[in-house]
Design an enzyme around this catalytic site. Sequence first.
Site, PDB file in Angstrom:
ATOM      1  N   TYR A 296       0.839  -1.198   0.000  1.00 52.88           N
ATOM      2  CA  TYR A 296       0.000   0.000   0.000  1.00 52.88           C
ATOM      3  C   TYR A 296       0.871   1.244   0.000  1.00 52.88           C
ATOM      4  O   TYR A 296       2.003   1.243   0.474  1.00 52.88           O
ATOM      5  CB  TYR A 296      -0.985   0.009   1.171  1.00 52.88           C
ATOM      6  CG  TYR A 296      -0.373   0.117   2.546  1.00 52.88           C
ATOM      7  CD1 TYR A 296      -0.237   1.352   3.175  1.00 52.88           C
ATOM      8  CD2 TYR A 296       0.037  -1.014   3.221  1.00 52.88           C
ATOM      9  CE1 TYR A 296       0.304   1.451   4.443  1.00 52.88           C
ATOM     10  CE2 TYR A 296       0.576  -0.930   4.488  1.00 52.88           C
ATOM     11  CZ  TYR A 296       0.714   0.309   5.096  1.00 52.88           C
ATOM     12  OH  TYR A 296       1.254   0.393   6.350  1.00 52.88           O
ATOM     13  N   CYS A 297       0.334   2.274  -0.620  1.00 57.65           N
ATOM     14  CA  CYS A 297       1.019   3.565  -0.676  1.00 57.65           C
ATOM     15  C   CYS A 297      -0.048   4.645  -0.840  1.00 57.65           C
ATOM     16  O   CYS A 297      -1.235   4.366  -0.888  1.00 57.65           O
ATOM     17  CB  CYS A 297       2.042   3.590  -1.796  1.00 57.65           C
ATOM     18  SG  CYS A 297       1.402   3.158  -3.401  1.00 57.65           S
ATOM     19  N   THR A 298       0.397   5.875  -0.920  1.00 59.71           N
ATOM     20  CA  THR A 298      -0.545   6.989  -0.943  1.00 59.71           C
ATOM     21  C   THR A 298      -1.186   7.162  -2.317  1.00 59.71           C
ATOM     22  O   THR A 298      -2.384   7.382  -2.425  1.00 59.71           O
ATOM     23  CB  THR A 298       0.142   8.296  -0.511  1.00 59.71           C
ATOM     24  OG1 THR A 298       0.821   8.042   0.721  1.00 59.71           O
ATOM     25  CG2 THR A 298      -0.847   9.406  -0.288  1.00 59.71           C
TER      26      THR A 298
END
Length: 188
Positions: free
Chosen positions: A50-52
């Site tokens: 996950y990341c922004t």
Amino acid sequence: VFFDGRNAFEAKIGKFKNAIVPDVRTTHDFIREIESGKYDHIKDKPVVTYCTGGIRCEILSALMKNRGFKEIYQIIVRYGEKYGDKELWEGSLYVFDKRMHMEFTPDTVTIGKCEQCGAPSNKFENCSNDSCRELVLLCPECAADDAKRHCVPECSVDREAAELLFEVDGRQIALGILLSGIFTERIA
């Protein structure tokens, strides 16, 4: 297994519960981390990166796939906008604008700790040394005290001295860094 694809400092204020948070600052750091074999023990487990925004998750997923990870999924942190922070997400989300963080619900628990006094905090501040570009996680009281608003003790040296640059072995080194002792290479 949740695998954080953001800069490590972002996880100080919010992350998926029990996520693996590599100690990284750049995308290149992820290449070294994955290629090191440090995470090979989770190759056969489902991994959710996950990341922004998604770009780094694409790179991270490709790196993991090339390393032999079997089952990789991606999620961007917009998850919180849809599901809030009652289940899998804990804390605030670091954002890249003047807000510096956001909460998904009014009930968000602050998981970050002030780097000076340990009080709960979810607010990053710029280091008080104008020549430094580091962010520091600080509570409102420490953020208001210019003497405490620095990333490491070396950055609290006299600002004028810190800005005077000297060339050492073809590199420019701030006088403040030389005086603080952080620059320990032999100067002949």
